[in-house]
Design an enzyme around this catalytic site. Structure first.
Site, PDB file in Angstrom:
ATOM      1  N   TYR A  54       9.734 -12.541   0.252  1.00  0.00           N
ATOM      2  CA  TYR A  54       9.323 -11.301  -0.536  1.00  0.00           C
ATOM      3  C   TYR A  54       8.670 -11.586  -1.942  1.00  0.00           C
ATOM      4  CZ  TYR A  54      11.020  -8.838   3.514  1.00  0.00           C
ATOM      5  OH  TYR A  54      11.214  -8.323   4.920  1.00  0.00           O
ATOM      6  N   ARG A  57       5.214 -12.029  -1.223  1.00  0.00           N
ATOM      7  CA  ARG A  57       4.698 -10.958  -0.915  1.00  0.00           C
ATOM      8  C   ARG A  57       4.157  -9.990  -2.345  1.00  0.00           C
ATOM      9  NH1 ARG A  57       5.078 -13.641   2.360  1.00  0.00           N
ATOM     10  NH2 ARG A  57       2.815 -13.750   1.929  1.00  0.00           N
ATOM     11  N   GLN A  87       4.415   3.718   5.869  1.00  0.00           N
ATOM     12  CA  GLN A  87       5.160   2.956   6.289  1.00  0.00           C
ATOM     13  C   GLN A  87       5.409   1.699   5.558  1.00  0.00           C
ATOM     14  OE1 GLN A  87       3.501   3.480  10.377  1.00  0.00           O
ATOM     15  NE2 GLN A  87       5.279   3.215  11.292  1.00  0.00           N
ATOM     16  N   ASP A  90       3.861  -1.650  -0.012  1.00  0.00           N
ATOM     17  CA  ASP A  90       3.323  -1.735  -1.248  1.00  0.00           C
ATOM     18  C   ASP A  90       3.226  -0.335  -2.062  1.00  0.00           C
ATOM     19  OD1 ASP A  90       0.788  -0.224  -0.444  1.00  0.00           O
ATOM     20  OD2 ASP A  90       0.727  -1.666   1.274  1.00  0.00           O
ATOM     21  N   HIS A 105      10.058   2.777   4.617  1.00  0.00           N
ATOM     22  CA  HIS A 105      10.563   1.341   4.830  1.00  0.00           C
ATOM     23  C   HIS A 105      10.912   0.726   3.610  1.00  0.00           C
ATOM     24  CE1 HIS A 105       8.623   1.499   9.193  1.00  0.00           C
ATOM     25  NE2 HIS A 105       9.640   2.023   8.838  1.00  0.00           N
ATOM     26  N   SER A 173      -0.092   2.013  14.190  1.00  0.00           N
ATOM     27  CA  SER A 173      -0.232   2.069  15.844  1.00  0.00           C
ATOM     28  C   SER A 173       0.649   2.939  16.529  1.00  0.00           C
ATOM     29  CB  SER A 173       0.231   0.697  16.380  1.00  0.00           C
ATOM     30  OG  SER A 173       1.498   0.121  16.245  1.00  0.00           O
TER      31      SER A 173
END
Length: 225
Positions: A54, A57, A87, A90, A105, A173
Site C-alpha cells: 500500500y 500504491r 469503489q 484513490d 472500500h 463490472s
C-alpha cells in the site's frame, strides 16, 4: 430543488489515469494475489508485505492525475446535486473537484488503528511503517476495506441511490458485492446508464454507453437535459 445525480464508479475510471486494477489481470494486483495483500489474514501473516504494497500504491497515486471523467463529474455540481459513490480507494474524485464522495472500500490517503477502527488519520501520500502506532499503541494499517470485512459506508451509499433522479455507473463490472447490489436500490422510473467499454453487465432497463470512462461520461453529460 435540483435533480440528484448519483454516480457509482469503479476501477475503470481510475485506469484512465494510469492506476492499476486487479480484476483485469487474472486476480493479480501489481503481480500480487489479492489474498496476499487485501485480507485481514494477509496483514496478520505478513504485515511488512502488506504495508509495503500500500505504500507503493500511495506513491503511485501521488503522481496520478484526475482525468476528464473525474473533472466532468465535478463540473456537474454547478447544475445538479451530485453524489459520487466509489469503489475506488484513490482520491482522484476529490482532486478532480467533486465535493461529495462516499468511499465504499476506504481511502488510500488515510491510516487507521489495527485494533481501534474509530481512530483514523489523514496521512496523505506518505508511508506507513512497521511499528508505527496509533495513540493507543496499536499498529497502524491502511484505511482500506479488505475482503472479508464489513463495508461501513454501504448504508449511506444505499440511501443516496434511493434518492437519485439519475444513476450513472462508470467503470465497474458490478461483480464485487455488496457494492454491486447498490444498483438495485434505485427507484422505479429513474434512468440508469452504464458506461463501460467491456461487455455490458446485466443491469435491467439500463442504457449502455460502450466506451471508456472519459469518452462515455462526456457523451452522457452532453445528453443531460
Amino acid at each position: 430543488m435540483r435533480d440528484h445525480v448519483v454516480v457509482l464508479t469503479g476501477a475503470g475510471i481510475s485506469a484512465e489515469s494510469g492506476l492499476s486494477t486487479f480484476r483485469d489481470n487474472g486476480g493479480l494486483w501489481e503481480e500480487h494475489s489479492v489474498y496476499d495483500v487485501a485480507t485481514p489474514e494477509a496483514f496478520a501473516r505478513n504485515q511488512e508485505l502488506v504495508l509495503r504494497f500500500y505504500n507503493d500504491r500511495r506513491r503511485q497515486l501521488e503522481s496520478a492525475q484526475p482525468n476528464q471523467a473525474h473533472r466532468l463529474l465535478a463540473e456537474l455540481e454547478s447544475r445538479y446535486r451530485v453524489t459520487i459513490v466509489t469503489q475506488n480507494v484513490d482520491d482522484l474524485h476529490e482532486r478532480g473537484g467533486s465535493s461529495n464522495v462516499i468511499h465504499l472500500h476506504g481511502e488510500l490517503t488515510k491510516a487507521r488503528s489495527s485494533q481501534h477502527p474509530e481512530l483514523v488519520y489523514d496521512i496523505g501520500y506518505r508511508d506507513i511503517q512497521p511499528g508505527e502506532t496509533c495513540e493507543r499503541g496499536a499498529q497502524l494499517r491502511p484505511h482500506i476495506v479488505w475482503f472479508g470485512e464489513e463495508v461501513p459506508m454501504l448504508d449511506a451509499a444505499a440511501e443516496m441511490v434511493r434518492t437519485a433522479d439519475h444513476l450513472l455507473i462508470v467503470g465497474t463490472s458490478l461483480q464485487v458485492y455488496p457494492a454491486a447490489g447498490l444498483v438495485y436500490e434505485v427507484e422505479p422510473g429513474v434512468p440508469v446508464t452504464v458506461v463501460d467499454p467491456a461487455e455490458p453487465p446485466s443491469v435491467s432497463r439500463a442504457r449502455f454507453i460502450q466506451k471508456g470512462a472519459c469518452e462515455g461520461v462526456a457523451d452522457w453529460v452532453a445528453g443531460l437535459s
